[in-house]
Write a protein that holds these residues in place. Structure first.
Motif: not given
Length: 226
Positions: A25-33, A135-153
């Protein structure tokens, strides 16, 4: 972050299965989008033909690229999540139902987002609640947007760069003198009995070596000396 008190009130095999679900679930929440953005933007050849045709048909009337589409849905979810925390509990459940069902269905019918993106964001939202530590969920929420931007680029290369930087940073941290990624890095085989897998109590007689405790015995023998 992935351990919970109820793990130690279950059998070892049940606790191990639950922990593996948490890691998944952690990897799904982090990497799916970010995976969806990378595949739909750069790596369409990785999808089966029937699935690719289905996704292309869903995105035919969507005016935004996949990154903007995912960003809108993620921001909407974050707004609904914060609103659900602060409004009274009597109406909080109603707001969640309205946000997830009505707004999501209306966005699909209006052609703002595709149905596949609603599914991705829904799975991501549900998976983020599986992690026991907030606390880990908040970190995942922040990293998710960074991963989305890098995936788009950069596609999968951008995702790999962010993951490598994150893992390198975590390996350089220490918490009260203990390596943050211990016992994975540095790898300590004896301490792996209570990480992803939880061995039976009969085999958990010693404390983790990474903590440096002088008393390494966790469970003493029931036999008493006379």
């Amino acid at each position: 972050f992935f351990q919970s008190p109820e793990d130690y009130y279950q059998r070892a095999d049940i606790s191990t299965l639950i922990r593996m679900i948490r890691y998944l679930s952690f990897f799904i929440a982090l990497l799916s989008p970010s995976f969806y953005i990378a595949i739909s933007t750069f790596h369409q050849e990785m999808l089966p033909t029937n699935l690719l045709i289905s996704l292309a048909a869903q995105r035919e009337g969507v005016p935004f690229p996949a990154f903007i589409e995912a960003l809108l849905m993620e921001l909407t979810y974050e707004i609904l999540r914060e609103a659900g925390i602060r409004i009274p509990k009597t109406v909080g459940q109603a707001v969640s139902i309205v946000g997830t069902l009505v707004i999501g269905q209306a966005a699909v019918d209006a052609g703002v987002v595709s149905a596949a993106m609603v599914i991705i964001v829904s799975i991501t939202a549900i998976s983020s609640y599986v992690v026991p530590e907030n606390g880990l969920s908040i970190s995942v929420r922040i990293l998710r947007f960074v991963l989305m931007m890098m995936a788009a680029a950069f596609g999968f290369y951008g995702i790999l760069i962010v993951l490598l930087i994150t893992v390198t940073h975590l390996c350089s941290l220490r918490s009260f003198g203990v390596p943050y990624m211990s016992p994975f890095a540095p790898y300590i085989q004896k301490d792996m009995k209570d990480t992803i897998f939880r061995v039976p109590w009969s085999r958990m007689k010693t404390r983790p070596l990474s903590t440096g405790s002088p008393n390494v015995t966790r469970q003493t023998s029931r036999k008493t000396k006379r």
